[in-house]
Design a protein around this motif. Structure first.
Motif, mmCIF file in Angstrom:
data_model
loop_
_atom_site.group_PDB
_atom_site.id
_atom_site.type_symbol
_atom_site.label_atom_id
_atom_site.label_comp_id
_atom_site.label_asym_id
_atom_site.label_seq_id
_atom_site.Cartn_x
_atom_site.Cartn_y
_atom_site.Cartn_z
ATOM 1 N N LEU A 1 -23.190 106.139 51.188
ATOM 2 C CA LEU A 1 -23.378 105.156 52.033
ATOM 3 C C LEU A 1 -23.868 105.250 53.194
ATOM 4 O O LEU A 1 -23.276 106.598 54.149
ATOM 5 C CB LEU A 1 -21.939 104.425 51.989
ATOM 6 C CG LEU A 1 -21.930 103.657 50.407
ATOM 7 C CD1 LEU A 1 -20.402 103.177 50.718
ATOM 8 C CD2 LEU A 1 -22.877 103.146 49.208
ATOM 9 N N ASN A 2 -24.929 104.825 53.858
ATOM 10 C CA ASN A 2 -25.607 104.794 54.525
ATOM 11 C C ASN A 2 -24.575 104.445 55.801
ATOM 12 O O ASN A 2 -25.123 102.740 55.917
ATOM 13 C CB ASN A 2 -27.091 104.160 54.828
ATOM 14 C CG ASN A 2 -27.653 104.511 56.447
ATOM 15 O OD1 ASN A 2 -27.543 105.786 56.833
ATOM 16 N ND2 ASN A 2 -28.797 103.783 56.569
ATOM 17 N N SER A 3 -23.911 104.693 56.608
ATOM 18 C CA SER A 3 -23.367 104.253 57.835
ATOM 19 C C SER A 3 -23.739 105.249 59.229
ATOM 20 O O SER A 3 -23.660 106.585 59.981
ATOM 21 C CB SER A 3 -21.879 104.323 57.666
ATOM 22 O OG SER A 3 -21.236 103.426 58.706
ATOM 23 N N GLU A 4 -24.388 104.756 60.585
ATOM 24 C CA GLU A 4 -25.267 104.815 60.698
ATOM 25 C C GLU A 4 -24.503 104.002 62.726
ATOM 26 O O GLU A 4 -23.905 102.602 62.015
ATOM 27 C CB GLU A 4 -26.620 104.630 61.325
ATOM 28 C CG GLU A 4 -26.893 105.662 60.431
ATOM 29 C CD GLU A 4 -28.496 106.129 60.137
ATOM 30 O OE1 GLU A 4 -28.966 104.851 60.503
ATOM 31 O OE2 GLU A 4 -28.947 107.061 59.639
ATOM 32 N N ARG B 1 -20.729 103.300 62.435
ATOM 33 C CA ARG B 1 -19.804 104.183 61.980
ATOM 34 C C ARG B 1 -18.080 104.447 62.231
ATOM 35 O O ARG B 1 -17.752 105.283 62.160
ATOM 36 C CB ARG B 1 -20.128 105.584 62.525
ATOM 37 C CG ARG B 1 -19.603 107.058 61.896
ATOM 38 C CD ARG B 1 -20.850 107.919 60.675
ATOM 39 N NE ARG B 1 -20.815 109.026 60.905
ATOM 40 C CZ ARG B 1 -20.503 109.329 59.727
ATOM 41 N NH1 ARG B 1 -20.247 108.538 58.110
ATOM 42 N NH2 ARG B 1 -19.979 110.294 59.210
ATOM 43 N N LEU B 2 -18.075 103.298 63.385
ATOM 44 C CA LEU B 2 -16.169 103.185 63.878
ATOM 45 C C LEU B 2 -15.667 103.159 62.353
ATOM 46 O O LEU B 2 -14.621 103.000 62.526
ATOM 47 C CB LEU B 2 -16.332 102.742 64.652
ATOM 48 C CG LEU B 2 -17.261 102.775 66.455
ATOM 49 C CD1 LEU B 2 -17.161 101.993 67.992
ATOM 50 C CD2 LEU B 2 -16.812 104.079 67.233
ATOM 51 N N TRP B 3 -15.510 102.264 61.619
ATOM 52 C CA TRP B 3 -15.599 101.599 60.546
ATOM 53 C C TRP B 3 -15.745 102.417 59.655
ATOM 54 O O TRP B 3 -15.424 101.546 58.551
ATOM 55 C CB TRP B 3 -15.295 100.106 60.486
ATOM 56 C CG TRP B 3 -14.272 99.926 59.648
ATOM 57 C CD1 TRP B 3 -13.199 99.993 59.142
ATOM 58 C CD2 TRP B 3 -14.059 98.453 58.620
ATOM 59 N NE1 TRP B 3 -12.817 98.880 58.294
ATOM 60 C CE2 TRP B 3 -13.299 97.768 58.041
ATOM 61 C CE3 TRP B 3 -15.596 97.613 59.033
ATOM 62 C CZ2 TRP B 3 -12.976 96.760 57.449
ATOM 63 C CZ3 TRP B 3 -15.090 96.773 58.517
ATOM 64 C CH2 TRP B 3 -13.964 96.173 57.534
ATOM 65 N N ARG B 4 -16.963 103.219 59.455
ATOM 66 C CA ARG B 4 -17.399 104.148 58.100
ATOM 67 C C ARG B 4 -17.982 102.794 57.644
ATOM 68 O O ARG B 4 -18.024 102.417 56.116
ATOM 69 C CB ARG B 4 -16.441 105.107 57.274
ATOM 70 C CG ARG B 4 -15.679 105.357 57.820
ATOM 71 C CD ARG B 4 -16.738 107.067 58.762
ATOM 72 N NE ARG B 4 -17.288 107.955 59.036
ATOM 73 C CZ ARG B 4 -16.514 108.625 60.285
ATOM 74 N NH1 ARG B 4 -16.331 107.254 61.538
ATOM 75 N NH2 ARG B 4 -15.490 109.082 60.647
ATOM 76 N N TYR B 5 -18.959 101.603 58.113
ATOM 77 C CA TYR B 5 -19.095 100.115 57.373
ATOM 78 C C TYR B 5 -21.174 100.969 57.381
ATOM 79 O O TYR B 5 -21.670 101.716 57.840
ATOM 80 C CB TYR B 5 -19.474 99.854 58.360
ATOM 81 C CG TYR B 5 -19.823 98.035 57.518
ATOM 82 C CD1 TYR B 5 -19.475 97.453 56.429
ATOM 83 C CD2 TYR B 5 -21.013 96.983 58.841
ATOM 84 C CE1 TYR B 5 -20.325 96.600 55.867
ATOM 85 C CE2 TYR B 5 -21.679 96.143 58.360
ATOM 86 C CZ TYR B 5 -21.010 95.864 56.888
ATOM 87 O OH TYR B 5 -21.489 94.709 56.439
#
Length: 236
Positions: free
Chosen positions: A56-59, A63-67
């Motif tokens: 999944l794309n998390s940027e 990205r702190l929560w890998r959301y």
């Protein structure tokens, strides 16, 4: 045949211990069961042949929560296609969202805590971080994970700590697996050492107080005179 979906927040070398544990597990199961891995990208370690990978794309700040904004549908489809969902870790969006989707779709799921509820971890951060984790656990994490079919721990000591957070739920203690055939092959490929070097005991792992290195050093120092030495190696 039932597909097992392994969900982790990050399957790259940056996730250290959990990546190693998940990688070792899927390598032992590859070819025996259909397996998929779901993680927040953008990268991952090499995946065994026959194992599926969904990144999944998390940027940025997400990205702190890998959301992974806008990708809940991709996560839901991965859970829908699985027969069993195995969650690795507790604190990030992929595990939380996968637990929610598994509940909605009626899919059984397992939670491996990987030591994340050990007291030394809870006591390490500053009090604002401890408060944040406490609120997150009570308001979001536990309401999702309490529906797990079982909770997996690595040791009886960890099971005792985890049981306090999952009252009444089924706990199973299974140590990390060791692929003896792979270890034997790797050892066979190592060139012979210097025959003049004295024998030694080697600790290879993360150099952190939680590993009990102070106990190892103290115990080694109390041994009677021996020809062996003690060597420590690993990242700090």
């Amino acid at each position: 045949m039932t597909t097992i979906l392994h969900v982790t927040e990050d399957h790259s070398i940056h996730n250290t211990g959990i990546t190693s544990a998940v990688d070792a597990l899927v390598r032992q199961l590859a070819g025996k069961l259909p397996l998929d891995i779901l993680a927040a990208g953008p990268e991952a370690v090499e995946i065994p042949l026959g194992v599926g990978l969904r990144l999944l794309n998390s940027e940025g700040i997400s990205r702190l929560w890998r959301y992974a904004p806008g990708q809940r549908g991709l996560l839901r489809e991965a859970v829908k296609q699985a027969g069993v969902v195995h969650l690795h870790g507790l604190w990030m969006w992929p595990q939380w969202a996968a637990a929610q989707e598994a509940c909605r779709l009626g899919k059984p799921f397992i939670v491996s805590t990987h030591g994340m509820l050990e007291p030394w971890i809870a006591e390490r951060p500053s009090w604002p971080n401890r408060l944040k984790k406490s609120v997150y656990w009570r308001a979001w994490a536990y309401p999702a994970f309490r529906h797990a079919a079982l909770i997996h721990t690595l040791t009886p000591v960890e099971a005792g700590h985890v049981g306090e957070h999952f009252p009444g739920q089924t706990l199973v203690t299974i140590p990390q697996g060791i692929d003896l055939a792979a270890i034997a092959q790797q050892l066979a490929e190592i060139p012979p050492g210097d025959p003049g070097e004295p024998p030694y005991f080697l600790f290879l792992g993360r150099l952190n107080p939680v590993k009990g290195l102070h106990l190892l050093i103290r115990a080694f120092a109390q041994l009677p005179h021996t020809e062996f030495t003690l060597k420590l190696a690993g990242p700090a």
